[in-house]
Design a protein around this motif. Structure first.
Motif, PDB file in Angstrom:
ATOM      1  N   GLY A  98       0.833  -1.250  -0.120  1.00 40.01           N
ATOM      2  CA  GLY A  98      -0.058   0.204   0.050  1.00 40.01           C
ATOM      3  C   GLY A  98       0.911   1.305   0.098  1.00 40.01           C
ATOM      4  O   GLY A  98       0.408   2.518  -0.094  1.00 40.01           O
ATOM      5  N   CYS A 111       4.111  -5.312  -6.050  1.00 41.92           N
ATOM      6  CA  CYS A 111       4.397  -4.400  -4.964  1.00 41.92           C
ATOM      7  C   CYS A 111       6.096  -4.852  -4.742  1.00 41.92           C
ATOM      8  O   CYS A 111       6.408  -5.889  -4.903  1.00 41.92           O
ATOM      9  N   GLU A 112       6.647  -3.756  -4.404  1.00 39.35           N
ATOM     10  CA  GLU A 112       8.221  -4.064  -3.903  1.00 39.35           C
ATOM     11  C   GLU A 112       8.425  -5.042  -2.857  1.00 39.35           C
ATOM     12  O   GLU A 112       9.331  -5.700  -2.522  1.00 39.35           O
TER      13      GLU A 112
HETATM   14 ZN   LIG Z   1       3.791  -2.086  -2.092  1.00 36.17          ZN
END
Ligand SMILES: [Zn+2]
Length: 352
Positions: A98, A111-112
């Motif tokens: 998020g 997402c990382e």
């Molecule tokens: Zn992320």
């Protein structure tokens, strides 16, 4: 709580009693009614995967699996409206943080800190009476639909992502290589996207019959005909779009050779040890073919898939499904491991 857990690498599930989850900020706790046994769980319990799809860590044990769950929200953490308590939700197991750059551009599938519910030791999964998940991953499941169907949203959303990745639409011919659950939803997604014709390719005549139910105009049995020749016979120069969901050297090569000049392939299947033949490589260059990797789905795409189901655009009733009570989890696991098995769903808690 009662839960199914994996105790060691390459071992099947056992019944266990881990502590209750407590929702942190932005999370909800869901009382799980049903959870499907998904391919990912089987790859982990069979020992075929040490880690999954580039998630950060290999597994630590004991681990609660369960990528595709449905149930009712029983409590809300700080920052979540208490009005959501009581809602029946289907859970998108692709968990973005998020906060990273990819999540901020609503590409939380990349997402990382990419994490997968139940397929990653940082997040206990849905094979438990209670699971905590980010509120944004808990999507309202319409009460008029049977909750046993909710696990199908995940594969449909993967195909929503694939058709978006290859910009499929009117005027396109689409071939879908593989007619397992994901491939069937590829056929349906192409149809909904408005492509001119859809060709389904598989080695199982029963699956090809199902593909017709989901909107395939033509089916190709790759056991009785060369699928590349068959696609060229149906289309002349080849298809403009292909979705490959099997993930083998043979089928990826076939997908590339099915494409017309400037065609685009969505590569979804994730087998290991896939190699390109040099002739296929030359074909990619000289025909200006594009290959696009497709990873999971975003919450936005999960919501689109759910809306297609709620609107009756995709008839989940066509798909074979078996529901097992929790006590018969070993039978359920065994059944799910059978090639060509129906979708296996375990009843975890009391359906409300
Ligand atoms: Zn992320």
């Amino acid at each position: 709580v009662k839960a199914l857990q994996l105790e060691r690498h390459g071992g099947g599930p056992v019944l266990a009693s881990p502590p209750d989850p407590v929702p942190t900020a932005g999370e909800v706790v869901v009382g799980v009614e049903y959870c499907a046994v998904a391919v990912g769980e089987l790859l982990v319990s069979s020992g075929a995967r040490q880690e999954y799809h580039g998630t950060a860590d290999s597994f630590t044990y004991p681990h609660t699996p369960g990528f595709q769950g449905v149930g009712r929200i029983v409590s809300a953490g700080p920052g979540v409206s208490a009005e959501r308590v009581g809602e029946r939700v289907t859970i998108n197991g692709v968990l973005g943080c998020g906060e990273c750059a990819e999540c901020r551009r609503a590409a939380e599938n990349r997402c990382e800190r990419h994490a997968l519910l139940g397929l990653d030791s940082r997040h206990a999964g849905c094979m438990a009476e209670y699971v905590s998940v980010p509120e944004r991953n808990a999507h309202t499941w319409p009460d008029q639909l049977s909750p046993t169907l909710a696990p199908f949203v995940s594969e449909l959303a993967t195909m929503v992502h694939a058709v978006r990745r290859i910009d499929c639409g009117p005027g396109d011919d689409l071939a879908v290589v593989g007619a397992g659950q994901t491939g069937l939803f590829g056929v349906a997604s192409g149809r909904i996207a408005g492509v001119s014709q859809v060709i389904s390719v598989d080695i199982d005549p029963e699956r090809l019959e199902l593909a017709r139910g989901f909107g395939a105009d033509h089916t190709v049995d790759a056991r009785s005909a060369d699928p590349v020749d068959a696609v060229h016979e149906l289309t002349g120069e080849g298809v403009s779009r292909v979705i490959e969901v099997v993930g083998s050297t043979e089928t990826v090569g076939q997908a590339i050779r099915m494409l017309a000049p400037r065609g685009v392939a969505a590569l979804v299947g994730t087998g290991t040890g896939i190699v390109f033949d040099l002739p296929d490589y030359e074909r990619i260059v000289t025909r200006e073919i594009s290959l696009r990797g497709c990873l999971g789905k975003t919450n936005r795409e999960y919501a689109i898939a759910l809306s297609w189901i709620a609107d009756g655009k995709v008839d989940l009733g066509l798909l074979p499904l078996e529901v097992y009570p929790l006590e018969r989890f070993e039978d359920a696991w065994q059944a799910a491991e059978e090639p060509g098995s129906p979708r296996i769903v375990i009843e975890i808690g009391q359906a409300a």
